[in-house]
Design a protein around this motif. Structure first.
Motif, short mmCIF file in Angstrom:
data_model
loop_
_atom_site.label_atom_id
_atom_site.label_comp_id
_atom_site.label_asym_id
_atom_site.label_seq_id
_atom_site.Cartn_x
_atom_site.Cartn_y
_atom_site.Cartn_z
N HIS A 13 0.77 -1.08 0.04
CA HIS A 13 0.04 -0.01 -0.29
C HIS A 13 0.85 1.18 0.09
CE1 HIS A 13 -2.76 2.93 1.22
NE2 HIS A 13 -2.41 3.17 2.27
N HIS A 14 0.71 2.37 -1.10
CA HIS A 14 1.40 3.60 -1.10
C HIS A 14 1.00 4.29 0.06
CE1 HIS A 14 2.33 1.60 -4.84
NE2 HIS A 14 3.56 2.56 -4.88
N HIS A 27 -6.03 -4.29 2.56
CA HIS A 27 -5.66 -3.05 1.62
C HIS A 27 -6.95 -2.67 1.10
CE1 HIS A 27 -3.71 -1.38 -2.29
NE2 HIS A 27 -3.73 -0.86 -1.23
N HIS A 73 -8.66 1.26 1.56
CA HIS A 73 -9.23 2.00 0.57
C HIS A 73 -10.87 2.00 0.73
CE1 HIS A 73 -5.52 3.35 -1.36
NE2 HIS A 73 -4.98 2.08 -1.15
ZN ZN Z 1 -3.20 1.38 -1.52
#
Ligand code: ZN
Ligand code: ZN
Length: 222
Positions: free
Chosen positions: A42-43, A72, A76
């Protein structure tokens, strides 16, 4: 543009490198897992079409954490918002990472159409072992699902069609028929062959799979 980044070799390599370095554990919930395929990155600074080509963001170890696919999705809130009903064809040579690409993008309730998985579903064999005599039955199910996608039959959210699709005309015709976006997993033949050498599951079927790789590259039209 984001989708083609996730299909790139640079991303695939970065993802595995980070997971190998940090171990098989989700940094979101702390749980351990058995296989790297259960994890993604995950960024922290979210990727956008504007920053995705800036590798100091997209491929930066300090900008990513290792997480479960389902964690994840939670991060989000992917399922709380109504998602677009996209149709995607993910194509490329054998062992290009098509399945792991889809694993990163797929949401619960999406439809995934993949010959190898359909084979596994009706043969009880692992998904790298595909007996020829079942081909017409597997193709029958496959075509039925493609028809379902074409007519938007069913309540799936997005649909992901995975395959080699080396032939450009067939590929573009299918994309037209399905109203799908084409996503290419662009991996060289050398890379596919070296992945095959490292692949324990395919150890006894290397010749067969070398054949699939050769065939794809001899038929491929960009
Ligand atoms: Zn992500
Ligand atoms: Zn987790």
């Amino acid at each position: 543009m984001l989708r083609s980044f996730y299909a790139s070799l640079a991303w695939q390599k970065f993802r595995l490198l980070i997971i190998n370095e940090r171990g098989l554990r989700c940094q979101h919930c702390g749980e351990r897992v058995a296989r790297s395929a259960e994890l993604t990155l995950h960024h922290l600074i979210e990727l956008t079409p504007e920053n995705v080509h800036d590798t100091s963001i997209s491929l930066s170890p300090v900008n990513v954490i290792v997480v479960h696919h389902h964690c994840h999705n939670e991060i989000h809130h992917r399922f709380s918002v109504r998602r677009e009903r996209g149709v995607y064809i993910i194509y490329g040579p054998p062992l290009a990472g098509k399945m792991s690409y889809v694993r990163e993008c797929v949401g619960r309730g999406d439809l995934v159409v993949d010959m190898d998985r359909l084979y596994a579903a009706v043969s009880m064999l692992p998904d790298y072992d595909k007996p020829d005599n079942l081909l017409s039955n597997v193709r029958g199910i496959h075509n039925l699902l493609l028809d379902n996608i074409k007519t938007r039959y069913g309540k799936w959210h997005s649909a992901w069609v995975i395959g080699g699709y080396a032939d450009r005309y067939k590929r573009e015709k299918l994309a037209d028929d399905l109203g799908a976006e084409l996503i290419f997993c662009d991996v060289s033949k050398e890379e596919c062959l070296s992945r095959l050498e490292l692949d324990e599951a395919r150890r006894y079927r290397r010749d067969e799979w070398r054949g699939y790789i050769d065939k794809w590259f001899s038929q491929y039209m960009a």
